[in-house]
Design an enzyme around this catalytic site. Structure first.
Site, PDB file in Angstrom:
ATOM      1  N   ASP A   8       0.635  -0.963  -0.036  1.00 16.58           N
ATOM      2  CA  ASP A   8      -0.105  -0.035   0.020  1.00 16.58           C
ATOM      3  C   ASP A   8       0.971   1.207   0.077  1.00 16.58           C
ATOM      4  O   ASP A   8       2.025   1.215   0.180  1.00 16.58           O
ATOM      5  CB  ASP A   8      -0.829   0.079   1.334  1.00 16.58           C
ATOM      6  CG  ASP A   8      -1.891  -1.099   1.086  1.00 16.58           C
ATOM      7  OD1 ASP A   8      -1.888  -2.114   0.282  1.00 16.58           O
ATOM      8  OD2 ASP A   8      -2.587  -0.765   2.198  1.00 16.58           O
ATOM      9  N   HIS A  59      -6.311   3.323  -3.595  1.00 12.46           N
ATOM     10  CA  HIS A  59      -5.998   3.566  -2.269  1.00 12.46           C
ATOM     11  C   HIS A  59      -6.333   4.925  -1.932  1.00 12.46           C
ATOM     12  O   HIS A  59      -5.428   5.481  -1.089  1.00 12.46           O
ATOM     13  CB  HIS A  59      -4.927   3.142  -1.610  1.00 12.46           C
ATOM     14  CG  HIS A  59      -4.466   2.929  -0.236  1.00 12.46           C
ATOM     15  ND1 HIS A  59      -5.590   2.492   0.544  1.00 12.46           N
ATOM     16  CD2 HIS A  59      -3.563   2.978   0.684  1.00 12.46           C
ATOM     17  CE1 HIS A  59      -5.166   2.391   1.979  1.00 12.46           C
ATOM     18  NE2 HIS A  59      -3.847   2.865   1.931  1.00 12.46           N
ATOM     19  N   HIS A  63      -4.854   9.929   0.686  1.00 22.46           N
ATOM     20  CA  HIS A  63      -4.585   9.125   1.764  1.00 22.46           C
ATOM     21  C   HIS A  63      -4.348  10.109   2.958  1.00 22.46           C
ATOM     22  O   HIS A  63      -3.691   9.923   3.927  1.00 22.46           O
ATOM     23  CB  HIS A  63      -3.152   8.300   1.569  1.00 22.46           C
ATOM     24  CG  HIS A  63      -3.086   6.986   2.577  1.00 22.46           C
ATOM     25  ND1 HIS A  63      -2.550   7.393   3.807  1.00 22.46           N
ATOM     26  CD2 HIS A  63      -3.324   5.855   2.394  1.00 22.46           C
ATOM     27  CE1 HIS A  63      -2.743   6.011   4.398  1.00 22.46           C
ATOM     28  NE2 HIS A  63      -3.032   5.172   3.583  1.00 22.46           N
ATOM     29  N   HIS A 163       3.966  -2.076   3.072  1.00 28.02           N
ATOM     30  CA  HIS A 163       3.683  -0.739   2.268  1.00 28.02           C
ATOM     31  C   HIS A 163       5.074  -0.465   1.635  1.00 28.02           C
ATOM     32  O   HIS A 163       6.019  -0.266   1.965  1.00 28.02           O
ATOM     33  CB  HIS A 163       3.828   0.372   3.388  1.00 28.02           C
ATOM     34  CG  HIS A 163       2.436   0.207   4.086  1.00 28.02           C
ATOM     35  ND1 HIS A 163       2.371  -0.614   5.226  1.00 28.02           N
ATOM     36  CD2 HIS A 163       1.387   1.082   3.924  1.00 28.02           C
ATOM     37  CE1 HIS A 163       0.943  -0.226   5.741  1.00 28.02           C
ATOM     38  NE2 HIS A 163       0.352   0.522   5.096  1.00 28.02           N
TER      39      HIS A 163
HETATM   40 ZN   LIG Z   1      -2.664   3.142   3.368  1.00 26.09          ZN
END
Ligand SMILES: [Zn+2]
Length: 218
Positions: A8, A59, A63, A163
């Site tokens: 991510d 996503h 963010h 990540h």
């Molecule tokens: Zn995230």
């Protein structure tokens, strides 16, 4: 042991190539949930991930906060829509979406979505992919991998959140991949029903607890 690895908050000029090469060396597929404004800046990294056989999901654009914590109408729609346009030809069908987790770190609760976000996901035919293993690689870049293998073994189908957007933690990835391989992990790019409260735009009953009620969010 079914394992879906997800990466991510990228793409990232340092982290994404590190992850792609670790996956390629072992022939492991994964899913990348990208932040729209980063994807827009680095389409070459999306192309590299996609051409290697990985899936690309949405996503949010910035963010900046969970969509259930949105303070103005139009925020959720823009966060999802702009990102999907940035993903462009690399999008899945149905499109994949992962919400921003709530504080203090990937918490799953009614802050994940608001009514507007739910409407956009339903209308756009999205599949929403949550998670069930959170190693906190962004907080503990030097020891997050302890216990991940054991957590995966305990689950029928593990969905691990890592990540590529935080490259500091990705130095531990190769060793974790080797451990999973040696345990015979079945690496996949699908998601168990327990992690997909919305499938191709159809929201199941599990989505209710993930949505901030309108009265509380406005
Ligand atoms: Zn995230």
């Amino acid at each position: 042991m079914r394992v879906t690895l997800t990466f991510d908050n990228g793409p990232d000029v340092e982290g994404t190539p590190m992850v792609l090469s670790a996956l390629a060396e072992r022939g492991i597929p994964a899913v990348f949930f990208v932040v729209g404004q980063k994807a827009d800046a680095h389409p070459e990294l999306l192309a590299a991930a996609s051409s290697a056989g990985h899936l690309i999901g949405n996503h949010t654009w910035s963010h900046s906060r969970p969509l259930g914590a949105a303070i103005e109408p139009g925020f959720a729609g823009a966060e999802i829509g702009r990102t999907q346009r940035a993903i462009g030809p690399y999008a899945e069908d149905p499109p994949l979406f992962r919400p921003v987790g709530a504080a203090p770190g990937a918490v799953i609760d009614d802050r994940l979505l608001d009514d507007e976000a739910l409407n956009v996901l339903e209308a756009g035919g999205y599949t929403m992919a949550l998670w069930n293993v959170v190693p906190h690689d962004w907080e503990r870049p030097d020891d997050w991998s302890d216990g991940v293998l054991e957590q995966c073994k305990r689950l029928e189908h593990a969905v691990v959140v890592l990540h590529d957007g935080y490259p500091a933690g990705m130095g531990l990835l190769p060793d974790l991949l080797d451990a999973l391989v040696s345990e015979g992990a079945d690496f996949r790019t699908d998601f168990p029903r327990s992690c997909t409260p919305i499938v191709a735009g159809v929201a199941g009953s599990a989505v209710g607890p993930l949505v901030t009620p309108r009265a509380a969010s406005r």
